[in-house]
Design an enzyme around this catalytic site. Structure first.
Site, PDB file in Angstrom:
ATOM      1  N   LYS A   1      26.343  -3.893  -1.218  1.00  0.00           N
ATOM      2  CA  LYS A   1      27.812  -3.844  -1.370  1.00  0.00           C
ATOM      3  C   LYS A   1      28.457  -3.167  -0.179  1.00  0.00           C
ATOM      4  CE  LYS A   1      27.101  -2.958  -6.275  1.00  0.00           C
ATOM      5  NZ  LYS A   1      27.169  -1.825  -7.231  1.00  0.00           N
TER       6      LYS A   1
ATOM      7  N   HIS B   1       4.902   5.867  11.554  1.00  0.00           N
ATOM      8  CA  HIS B   1       4.436   5.712  10.167  1.00  0.00           C
ATOM      9  C   HIS B   1       3.473   6.879   9.925  1.00  0.00           C
ATOM     10  CE1 HIS B   1       3.340   4.042   6.414  1.00  0.00           C
ATOM     11  NE2 HIS B   1       2.977   2.822   6.769  1.00  0.00           N
TER      12      HIS B   1
ATOM     13  N   ARG C   1      11.252   3.832   3.492  1.00  0.00           N
ATOM     14  CA  ARG C   1      10.903   2.867   4.555  1.00  0.00           C
ATOM     15  C   ARG C   1      12.175   2.129   4.935  1.00  0.00           C
ATOM     16  NH1 ARG C   1       5.826  -1.171   4.567  1.00  0.00           N
ATOM     17  NH2 ARG C   1       4.876   0.817   5.159  1.00  0.00           N
TER      18      ARG C   1
ATOM     19  N   ARG D   1       0.801  -1.229   0.000  1.00  0.00           N
ATOM     20  CA  ARG D   1       0.000   0.000   0.000  1.00  0.00           C
ATOM     21  C   ARG D   1       0.836   1.283   0.000  1.00  0.00           C
ATOM     22  NH1 ARG D   1      -2.736  -3.863   1.715  1.00  0.00           N
ATOM     23  NH2 ARG D   1      -0.743  -4.391   2.636  1.00  0.00           N
ATOM     24  N   THR D   2       1.798   1.346   0.907  1.00  0.00           N
ATOM     25  CA  THR D   2       2.490   2.622   1.105  1.00  0.00           C
ATOM     26  C   THR D   2       3.266   3.001  -0.156  1.00  0.00           C
ATOM     27  OG1 THR D   2       2.675   2.035   3.425  1.00  0.00           O
ATOM     28  CG2 THR D   2       3.998   3.892   2.676  1.00  0.00           C
TER      29      THR D   2
END
Ligand code: CP
Length: 303
Positions: free
Chosen positions: A80, A129, A101, A51-52
């Site tokens: 890396k 959030h 995120r 969703r986000t």
């Protein structure tokens, strides 16, 4: 707001939250506006999302901007050994805004401090959030006609659920009564109880998912047990099925009650709830598009 980043819901004052809710409504009325032409937004997802990420990217597309980024950090140079600082400094050379995120609490704050462009926190570990919180507030406002004096019941993983933590802090402006339903292992952290106490907010705690509590609620905010936050999967196994909302449990609930869930759900809401008019979680997720359009424009200073 000191700068235009959105790291914590506390970056918005009460007035800014109320202004943003009005802006979200204008985007719901007209989601396709080419106000981001020439702008590039980077979406950096170090943790999975449906969703986000997709609603942020849809928001940029519907507003005429362009998206760069990754949905899987294993395809980025972080594997890396590139540090988050270097990644953010590079990407802020390419994009006008970063949506990120990350699994570490505080990663978004750190990114906002090293970035030359605004950063929007799309979830940092168990911490915050804030864009989810804005869509939750919009959903509550739309369904209740007010944010004031509501009985808000939060159910499930109140320890690791970052959406719970952000929503609690945002609702503190609006004189709620909170009902926290969680097993002992997943109780709301002390810091949030202390926050309620110092803000004069009434709260009650329960370990059983009682219909008496459902029946006094205006909002029933269900949450998933956050498997990815457990260091010991045996502990997860003990609590993973702790509560399930079934349709018959809503029989004597208030007419205005709405069931919210940030999603994804696993088994905490039975499928027989989906057709109940009090189930609002899919519309809630849809509101995420308009919310993120408003948040992006606010961060980029676009009216
Ligand atoms: N609500 C939410 O954050 O969903 P995703 O994990 O799918 O983005």
């Amino acid at each position: 707001m000191k700068n235009k980043s959105l790291v914590s819901i506390t970056d918005y004052s009460k007035d800014e939250i109320l202004q943003l809710l009005k802006k979200i409504e204008t985007f719901e009325n007209n989601p396709n506006q080419r106000v981001l032409e020439g702008k590039v937004v980077a979406t950096l997802f170090f943790e999975p999302s449906t969703r986000t990420r997709l609603s942020f990217e849809t928001a940029v597309n519907r507003l005429g901007g362009r998206v760069i980024g990754f949905s899987d950090a294993s395809t980025s140079s972080s594997v890396k050994g590139e540090t988050l600082k270097d990644t953010i400094m590079m990407v802020s050379n390419y994009a006008d805004l970063i949506v990120m995120r990350h699994h570490f609490e505080g990663a978004a704050r750190f990114a906002s401090e090293v970035s030359s462009v605004p950063v929007i926190n799309a979830g940092d570990g168990s911490n915050q959030h804030p864009s989810q919180t804005m869509l939750d507030l919009y959903s509550i406002y739309k369904t209740q006609g007010t944010l004031n004096n509501l009985q808000i019941t939060m159910v499930g993983d109140l320890k690791y659920g970052r959406t719970v933590h952000s929503l609690l802090m945002a609702m503190s402006h609006f004189n709620p009564v909170f009902h926290f339903i969680a097993p002992k292992e997943l109780e709301i952290p002390h810091a949030y109880k202390t926050f309620c106490e110092s803000s004069g907010i009434e709260y009650h705690e329960y370990s059983e998912f009682l219909e008496d509590v459902i029946n006094l609620s205006d909002i029933l905010y269900m949450t998933r047990v956050q498997k990815e936050r457990f260091t010991d999967l045996m502990e997860y196994e003990k609590v993973k099925n702790v509560y399930t909302l079934r349709n018959k449990m809503l029989e004597n609930s208030k007419p205005n009650l709405r069931v919210l869930h940030p999603l994804p759900r696993v088994n905490e809401i039975s499928y027989d709830v989906d057709d109940n008019p009090k189930a609002y979680y899919f519309q809630q997720a849809k509101n995420g598009l308009y919310t993120r359009e408003a948040i992006i424009c606010t961060a980029l200073d676009i009216d």
